[in-house]
Design an enzyme around this catalytic site. Structure first.
Site, PDB file in Angstrom:
ATOM      1  N   HIS A   1      13.628 -53.857  -8.458  1.00  0.00           N
ATOM      2  CA  HIS A   1      12.671 -54.938  -8.726  1.00  0.00           C
ATOM      3  C   HIS A   1      11.582 -54.492  -9.709  1.00  0.00           C
ATOM      4  O   HIS A   1      11.317 -53.298  -9.873  1.00  0.00           O
ATOM      5  CB  HIS A   1      12.026 -55.414  -7.428  1.00  0.00           C
ATOM      6  CG  HIS A   1      11.199 -54.366  -6.740  1.00  0.00           C
ATOM      7  ND1 HIS A   1       9.929 -54.028  -7.145  1.00  0.00           N
ATOM      8  CD2 HIS A   1      11.478 -53.587  -5.664  1.00  0.00           C
ATOM      9  CE1 HIS A   1       9.442 -53.088  -6.363  1.00  0.00           C
ATOM     10  NE2 HIS A   1      10.357 -52.793  -5.460  1.00  0.00           N
TER      11      HIS A   1
ATOM     12  N   ARG B   1       9.798 -59.562  -3.709  1.00  0.00           N
ATOM     13  CA  ARG B   1       9.713 -58.859  -4.989  1.00  0.00           C
ATOM     14  C   ARG B   1      11.096 -58.671  -5.606  1.00  0.00           C
ATOM     15  O   ARG B   1      11.245 -58.737  -6.825  1.00  0.00           O
ATOM     16  CB  ARG B   1       8.983 -57.528  -4.843  1.00  0.00           C
ATOM     17  CG  ARG B   1       9.569 -56.529  -3.846  1.00  0.00           C
ATOM     18  CD  ARG B   1       8.550 -55.418  -3.594  1.00  0.00           C
ATOM     19  NE  ARG B   1       8.993 -54.335  -2.739  1.00  0.00           N
ATOM     20  CZ  ARG B   1       8.910 -54.323  -1.418  1.00  0.00           C
ATOM     21  NH1 ARG B   1       8.455 -55.398  -0.767  1.00  0.00           N
ATOM     22  NH2 ARG B   1       9.302 -53.262  -0.721  1.00  0.00           N
TER      23      ARG B   1
ATOM     24  N   GLU C   1      14.089 -52.641   1.403  1.00  0.00           N
ATOM     25  CA  GLU C   1      13.521 -51.318   1.215  1.00  0.00           C
ATOM     26  C   GLU C   1      13.499 -50.583   2.553  1.00  0.00           C
ATOM     27  O   GLU C   1      13.535 -51.206   3.625  1.00  0.00           O
ATOM     28  CB  GLU C   1      12.104 -51.442   0.639  1.00  0.00           C
ATOM     29  CG  GLU C   1      11.360 -50.137   0.424  1.00  0.00           C
ATOM     30  CD  GLU C   1      12.051 -49.185  -0.542  1.00  0.00           C
ATOM     31  OE1 GLU C   1      13.146 -48.702  -0.180  1.00  0.00           O
ATOM     32  OE2 GLU C   1      11.503 -48.912  -1.617  1.00  0.00           O
TER      33      GLU C   1
ATOM     34  N   LYS D   1      -1.293 -43.911  -1.463  1.00  0.00           N
ATOM     35  CA  LYS D   1      -0.634 -42.600  -1.418  1.00  0.00           C
ATOM     36  C   LYS D   1      -1.641 -41.458  -1.341  1.00  0.00           C
ATOM     37  O   LYS D   1      -1.406 -40.439  -0.670  1.00  0.00           O
ATOM     38  CB  LYS D   1       0.301 -42.446  -2.612  1.00  0.00           C
ATOM     39  CG  LYS D   1       1.510 -43.394  -2.555  1.00  0.00           C
ATOM     40  CD  LYS D   1       2.446 -43.198  -3.706  1.00  0.00           C
ATOM     41  CE  LYS D   1       3.727 -44.004  -3.526  1.00  0.00           C
ATOM     42  NZ  LYS D   1       3.528 -45.444  -3.589  1.00  0.00           N
TER      43      LYS D   1
ATOM     44  N   ARG E   1       8.556 -39.033   1.696  1.00  0.00           N
ATOM     45  CA  ARG E   1       8.913 -39.902   0.559  1.00  0.00           C
ATOM     46  C   ARG E   1      10.262 -39.565  -0.027  1.00  0.00           C
ATOM     47  O   ARG E   1      11.044 -40.450  -0.362  1.00  0.00           O
ATOM     48  CB  ARG E   1       7.871 -39.772  -0.556  1.00  0.00           C
ATOM     49  CG  ARG E   1       6.561 -40.470  -0.314  1.00  0.00           C
ATOM     50  CD  ARG E   1       5.701 -40.406  -1.569  1.00  0.00           C
ATOM     51  NE  ARG E   1       6.259 -41.226  -2.642  1.00  0.00           N
ATOM     52  CZ  ARG E   1       5.942 -41.108  -3.924  1.00  0.00           C
ATOM     53  NH1 ARG E   1       5.071 -40.188  -4.313  1.00  0.00           N
ATOM     54  NH2 ARG E   1       6.482 -41.902  -4.828  1.00  0.00           N
TER      55      ARG E   1
ATOM     56  N   HIS F   1      15.704 -52.235  -4.096  1.00  0.00           N
ATOM     57  CA  HIS F   1      14.467 -51.457  -4.057  1.00  0.00           C
ATOM     58  C   HIS F   1      14.734 -49.980  -4.366  1.00  0.00           C
ATOM     59  O   HIS F   1      15.872 -49.514  -4.290  1.00  0.00           O
ATOM     60  CB  HIS F   1      13.832 -51.594  -2.676  1.00  0.00           C
ATOM     61  CG  HIS F   1      13.626 -53.014  -2.285  1.00  0.00           C
ATOM     62  ND1 HIS F   1      12.437 -53.685  -2.491  1.00  0.00           N
ATOM     63  CD2 HIS F   1      14.473 -53.927  -1.733  1.00  0.00           C
ATOM     64  CE1 HIS F   1      12.553 -54.926  -2.082  1.00  0.00           C
ATOM     65  NE2 HIS F   1      13.781 -55.112  -1.615  1.00  0.00           N
TER      66      HIS F   1
END
Length: 214
Positions: free
Chosen positions: A13, A64, A91, A102, A118, A161
């Site tokens: 996206h 999105r 996602e 973050k 992550r 995603h």
């Protein structure tokens, strides 16, 4: 392009409001930013310039991705294309990290811990999913609903995603878990795969960055 048969096109996206603010999104549902709209439109224009015509499209349940797909199809002149939206393509769930900046997350949990959550394959953020868990829900859906369309000769578009696509790439590109940390997909980046009937495999044919700033 002579033929789009047996082709799978993956697109992440465009930039979302969470991307712009450096927030962990996960299952949050932010809208695209103006830049994200432009990225998606450019991706569609790029696919059109390369001669792509799709038979079917798949996306997640999150807006999105759905908005990005709609903008791509509009640029292609294929707004009537059959579209399937499924939570399997959502996602990864970032759990307690969702909605955190973050920088704030690194201050709260530590730089190395956040990096591990992550990027690694099997680390699970509190209350969320690892990349392995994301793949475990996505891959069966891909094999059941998407791969047969490509194998039978279709040209299929999937808009999803960063992490859901990373989990898919592990299978398609045969990436070992220890190497997935180095894989990143830019916003509105396009990945093209071709199905080879002889080897019964999908092979990466191209990676297209339609947006220089992505």
């Amino acid at each position: 392009m002579d033929s789009n048969k047996h082709t799978l096109v993956l697109v992440r996206h465009g930039q979302s409001e969470d991307n712009e603010r450096e927030l962990f999104s996960g299952l949050r549902d932010p809208a695209l930013t103006p830049r994200g709209v432009e990225e998606a439109t450019k991706a569609g224009a790029m696919l059109r310039s390369l001669g792509y015509r799709f038979d079917e499209a798949f996306t997640s349940r999150l807006r999105r991705a759905q908005h990005t797909l709609a903008l791509i199809l509009d640029a292609l002149g294929q707004t009537d294309l059959p579209v399937h939206a499924d939570a399997a393509l959502n996602e990864r769930d970032y759990g307690a990290l969702a909605g955190l900046n973050k920088t704030e997350a690194r201050a709260q949990f530590g730089v190395e811990q956040v990096r591990t959550w992550r990027k690694s394959y099997d680390a699970v953020p509190p209350g969320g999913e690892s990349l392995a868990m994301t793949g475990a829900r996505l891959w069966p859906y891909f094999e059941r609903a998407i791969a047969p369309r490509v194998e039978s000769g279709g040209c299929v578009l999937v808009v999803a995603h960063g992490n859901s696509l990373r989990s898919l790439l592990m299978r398609l590109d045969r990436i070992e878990p220890r190497h997935i940390e180095d894989v990143n997909i830019g916003t509105a980046e396009i990945l093209v795969y071709r199905y080879d009937a002889a080897s019964r495999t999908l092979t990466r044919a191209a990676a297209i960055v339609a947006n220089a700033s992505a």
